[in-house]
Scaffold this motif. Structure first.
Motif, mmCIF file in Angstrom:
data_model
loop_
_atom_site.group_PDB
_atom_site.id
_atom_site.type_symbol
_atom_site.label_atom_id
_atom_site.label_comp_id
_atom_site.label_asym_id
_atom_site.label_seq_id
_atom_site.Cartn_x
_atom_site.Cartn_y
_atom_site.Cartn_z
ATOM 1 N N GLN A 174 0.819 -1.208 0.000
ATOM 2 C CA GLN A 174 0.000 0.000 0.000
ATOM 3 C C GLN A 174 0.855 1.261 0.000
ATOM 4 O O GLN A 174 0.466 2.282 -0.570
ATOM 5 N N LEU A 175 2.016 1.192 0.638
ATOM 6 C CA LEU A 175 2.882 2.356 0.744
ATOM 7 C C LEU A 175 4.055 2.315 -0.240
ATOM 8 O O LEU A 175 5.007 3.084 -0.110
ATOM 9 N N ASP A 176 3.960 1.421 -1.214
ATOM 10 C CA ASP A 176 4.986 1.373 -2.254
ATOM 11 C C ASP A 176 5.076 2.736 -2.938
ATOM 12 O O ASP A 176 4.065 3.372 -3.220
ATOM 13 N N LYS A 177 6.311 3.189 -3.185
ATOM 14 C CA LYS A 177 6.615 4.500 -3.759
ATOM 15 C C LYS A 177 6.448 5.631 -2.735
ATOM 16 O O LYS A 177 6.718 6.794 -3.048
ATOM 17 N N TYR A 178 5.989 5.306 -1.544
ATOM 18 C CA TYR A 178 5.801 6.319 -0.504
ATOM 19 C C TYR A 178 6.780 6.156 0.656
ATOM 20 O O TYR A 178 7.200 7.135 1.262
ATOM 21 N N TYR A 179 7.102 4.910 1.007
ATOM 22 C CA TYR A 179 8.020 4.753 2.130
ATOM 23 C C TYR A 179 9.456 5.001 1.669
ATOM 24 O O TYR A 179 9.815 4.806 0.512
ATOM 25 N N ASP A 180 10.276 5.457 2.624
ATOM 26 C CA ASP A 180 11.659 5.840 2.315
ATOM 27 C C ASP A 180 12.655 4.738 2.637
ATOM 28 O O ASP A 180 13.635 4.568 1.922
ATOM 29 N N TRP A 181 12.434 4.021 3.708
ATOM 30 C CA TRP A 181 13.294 2.876 4.018
ATOM 31 C C TRP A 181 12.572 1.955 5.000
ATOM 32 O O TRP A 181 11.599 2.334 5.650
ATOM 33 N N ILE A 182 13.094 0.725 5.070
ATOM 34 C CA ILE A 182 12.592 -0.292 5.997
ATOM 35 C C ILE A 182 13.754 -0.697 6.890
ATOM 36 O O ILE A 182 14.847 -0.996 6.403
ATOM 37 N N ASN A 183 13.546 -0.687 8.211
ATOM 38 C CA ASN A 183 14.597 -1.151 9.113
ATOM 39 C C ASN A 183 14.095 -2.315 9.958
ATOM 40 O O ASN A 183 13.642 -2.138 11.089
ATOM 41 N N PRO A 184 14.178 -3.544 9.410
ATOM 42 C CA PRO A 184 13.708 -4.719 10.155
ATOM 43 C C PRO A 184 14.496 -4.918 11.444
ATOM 44 O O PRO A 184 15.691 -4.635 11.514
ATOM 45 N N GLN A 185 13.810 -5.428 12.431
ATOM 46 C CA GLN A 185 14.431 -5.702 13.725
ATOM 47 C C GLN A 185 15.056 -7.090 13.702
ATOM 48 O O GLN A 185 14.353 -8.082 13.827
ATOM 49 N N CYS A 186 16.357 -7.141 13.555
ATOM 50 C CA CYS A 186 17.053 -8.435 13.582
ATOM 51 C C CYS A 186 17.503 -8.748 15.003
ATOM 52 O O CYS A 186 18.647 -9.137 15.243
ATOM 53 N N TYR A 187 16.624 -8.564 15.935
ATOM 54 C CA TYR A 187 16.931 -8.797 17.344
ATOM 55 C C TYR A 187 15.634 -9.103 18.063
ATOM 56 O O TYR A 187 14.558 -8.947 17.524
ATOM 57 N N ASN A 188 15.750 -9.518 19.280
ATOM 58 C CA ASN A 188 14.650 -9.761 20.189
ATOM 59 C C ASN A 188 14.883 -10.983 21.041
ATOM 60 O O ASN A 188 15.888 -11.660 20.900
ATOM 61 N N GLY A 189 13.898 -11.323 21.863
ATOM 62 C CA GLY A 189 14.119 -12.332 22.885
ATOM 63 C C GLY A 189 13.714 -13.731 22.519
ATOM 64 O O GLY A 189 13.199 -14.458 23.341
ATOM 65 N N TRP A 190 13.925 -14.147 21.289
ATOM 66 C CA TRP A 190 13.655 -15.540 20.932
ATOM 67 C C TRP A 190 14.553 -15.913 19.775
ATOM 68 O O TRP A 190 15.065 -15.054 19.068
ATOM 69 N N ALA A 191 14.763 -17.195 19.588
ATOM 70 C CA ALA A 191 15.654 -17.664 18.523
ATOM 71 C C ALA A 191 14.912 -17.653 17.199
ATOM 72 O O ALA A 191 14.002 -18.449 16.967
ATOM 73 N N TYR A 192 15.299 -16.753 16.318
ATOM 74 C CA TYR A 192 14.681 -16.665 14.996
ATOM 75 C C TYR A 192 15.784 -16.429 13.978
ATOM 76 O O TYR A 192 16.708 -15.652 14.207
ATOM 77 N N GLY A 193 15.657 -17.112 12.857
ATOM 78 C CA GLY A 193 16.649 -16.917 11.814
ATOM 79 C C GLY A 193 16.280 -17.673 10.562
ATOM 80 O O GLY A 193 15.342 -18.474 10.534
ATOM 81 N N PRO A 194 17.018 -17.443 9.478
ATOM 82 C CA PRO A 194 16.701 -18.043 8.184
ATOM 83 C C PRO A 194 17.265 -19.450 8.037
ATOM 84 O O PRO A 194 18.273 -19.805 8.660
ATOM 85 N N TYR A 195 16.615 -20.233 7.179
ATOM 86 C CA TYR A 195 17.185 -21.489 6.725
ATOM 87 C C TYR A 195 18.259 -21.175 5.689
ATOM 88 O O TYR A 195 18.139 -20.224 4.916
ATOM 89 N N VAL A 196 19.307 -21.966 5.666
ATOM 90 C CA VAL A 196 20.446 -21.698 4.801
ATOM 91 C C VAL A 196 20.256 -22.381 3.443
ATOM 92 O O VAL A 196 20.165 -23.606 3.366
#
Length: 412
Positions: free
Chosen positions: A263-285
């Motif tokens: 919905q905000l395509d062409k309107y948002y300036d940047w995205i800063n995802p939170q690569c932190y927090n209190g649980w184990a989360y991560g990508p499959y390799v």
């Protein structure tokens, strides 16, 4: 992301997890409890989506919201603003973004605006929040005059100051179709009163399953941005999503940032995802990265893996910006609009930055020609701390270390 605000008074009680949550004991994450790394998926070609972070105060499920089911609706085609691009020079700036708040806690201090390290060129104020559904959000700093004077100072240093909307209190971010005008006016009033440069969406929890609320909010922000553009002014829009809400599979139902992105395509300036927090989360390799880095195909590198945290940052960045990973199914973000979010140090949130991790991350992205916009941290209050960090098993935290690591890497 961030801190739990418990009343409409100026009393704040903190918390974390990932577009931004903070935990109990005045930390942005859920204490120091460790979580075992997930097992390898039984079927790497179709791994299961990791479970939703277990955040105090938020009973969320990224897969569904049975108490408030919402049928996704197609957003109306927005009108592209007359001046959608960032101000001259800013689109090429490498960004160092820090969140600021006026409550305290362990291993952090309240930072005066004139003390902020000069490398920070974007400051996000926490938080503009609604305590209950269908209530207009409010911003209640303990000393409004101090904040206003601080913003004037930051502007004199050519910094941008955004209001962050949501945080751990994001459960209340629910607005119906009849509230667009009120919401637009509420945001505009706060922006005008404090002379702000834009807004950061830090929604978390089950409010991200409310497609009507997302659509209403997006339309209100588009109207504000278009009105600013007609006055030759730029209204910045950023977002700070937690990682589970970036899966393409979440768009059909459940908690998701994908509707905001579209919905905000062409309107948002940047995205800063939170690569932190209190649980184990991560990508499959994926196989390519398994070969490149000497990792097991289909294994998981989580934000709890201290030794491989730089690799975790790299994999999340690659799979979110430049490589469509069938193992992970993340929505791709333009790397020029991607800012990696890391907690400042371990007390600020698991998945935290440290010098070796930032250096490794920088080297890997450079080797693979992945050019991101910069770094974000929760929070300035932690980066301004100088002293021992006893519960993290480390020696001493140096004031503005995160800012220095940025200068030595992505700021170049």
């Amino acid at each position: 992301m961030k801190k739990l605000l418990i009343s409409l008074s100026s009393v704040f009680v903190p918390f974390s997890v990932s577009l931004s949550v903070v935990a109990c004991n005045n930390n942005e994450t859920s204490g120091q409890t460790t979580t075992d790394n997930p097992k390898e998926p039984e079927n790497p070609s179709n791994p299961q989506t990791p479970s939703e972070p277990n955040n105090p105060g938020t009973n969320t499920n990224p897969g569904s919201n049975p108490n408030n089911p919402q049928t996704p609706t197609e957003p109306e085609n927005p009108v592209v603003p007359e001046n959608p691009s960032e101000p001259e020079g800013w689109s090429k700036n490498k960004l160092l973004i820090g969140y600021w708040y006026d409550w305290g806690g362990n291993y952090q201090i309240k930072i005066n605006f004139n003390e902020i390290d000069d490398s920070y060129n974007v400051i996000n104020l926490s938080f503009l929040y609604a305590q209950t559904a269908n209530a207009m959000p409010i911003f209640q700093p303990s000393n409004p005059t101090e904040v206003k004077n601080g913003i004037k100072y930051l502007h004199s240093k050519n910094k941008k100051v955004l209001i962050s909307m949501g945080g751990q209190t994001g459960e209340g971010m629910r607005f119906n179709e009849n509230q667009k005008s009120d919401l637009k006016q509420t945001i505009s009033n706060v922006v005008k009163e404090y002379d702000l440069d834009g807004i950061d969406l830090d929604w978390e929890g089950s409010c991200l399953a409310d497609r009507t609320s997302q659509k209403v909010t997006s339309e209100a922000l588009i109207e504000i941005k278009n009105e600013w553009a007609k006055q030759n002014k730029h209204f910045f829009i950023s977002m700070a999503p937690e990682l589970p809400y970036l899966k393409e599979s979440t768009e059909a139902s459940g908690n998701s940032y994908i509707p905001f992105f579209k919905q905000l395509d062409k309107y948002y300036d940047w995205i800063n995802p939170q690569c932190y927090n209190g649980w184990a989360y991560g990508p499959y390799v994926d196989q390519e990265e398994a070969t490149e880095l000497g990792l097991g195909y289909g294994s998981v590198i989580t934000n709890d893996d201290y030794a491989n945290r730089g690799i975790f940052y790299y994999l999340m960045t690659k799979y979110l910006t430049t490589k469509k990973s069938n193992l992970n199914g993340f929505y791709l973000i333009d790397p020029n609009k991607f800012v990696l979010g890391a907690s400042t140090n371990e007390p600020a949130g698991r998945g935290a930055a440290y010098e070796g991790a930032i250096n490794k991350f920088y080297e890997l992205t450079k080797q693979n020609n992945i050019n991101i916009r910069g770094l974000m941290t929760w929070a300035l209050n932690y980066d301004g701390y100088d002293g021992p960090i006893e519960n993290a098993g480390q020696t001493t935290w140096k004031k503005w270390s995160f800012a220095k690591w940025f200068r030595d890497t992505f700021a170049k």
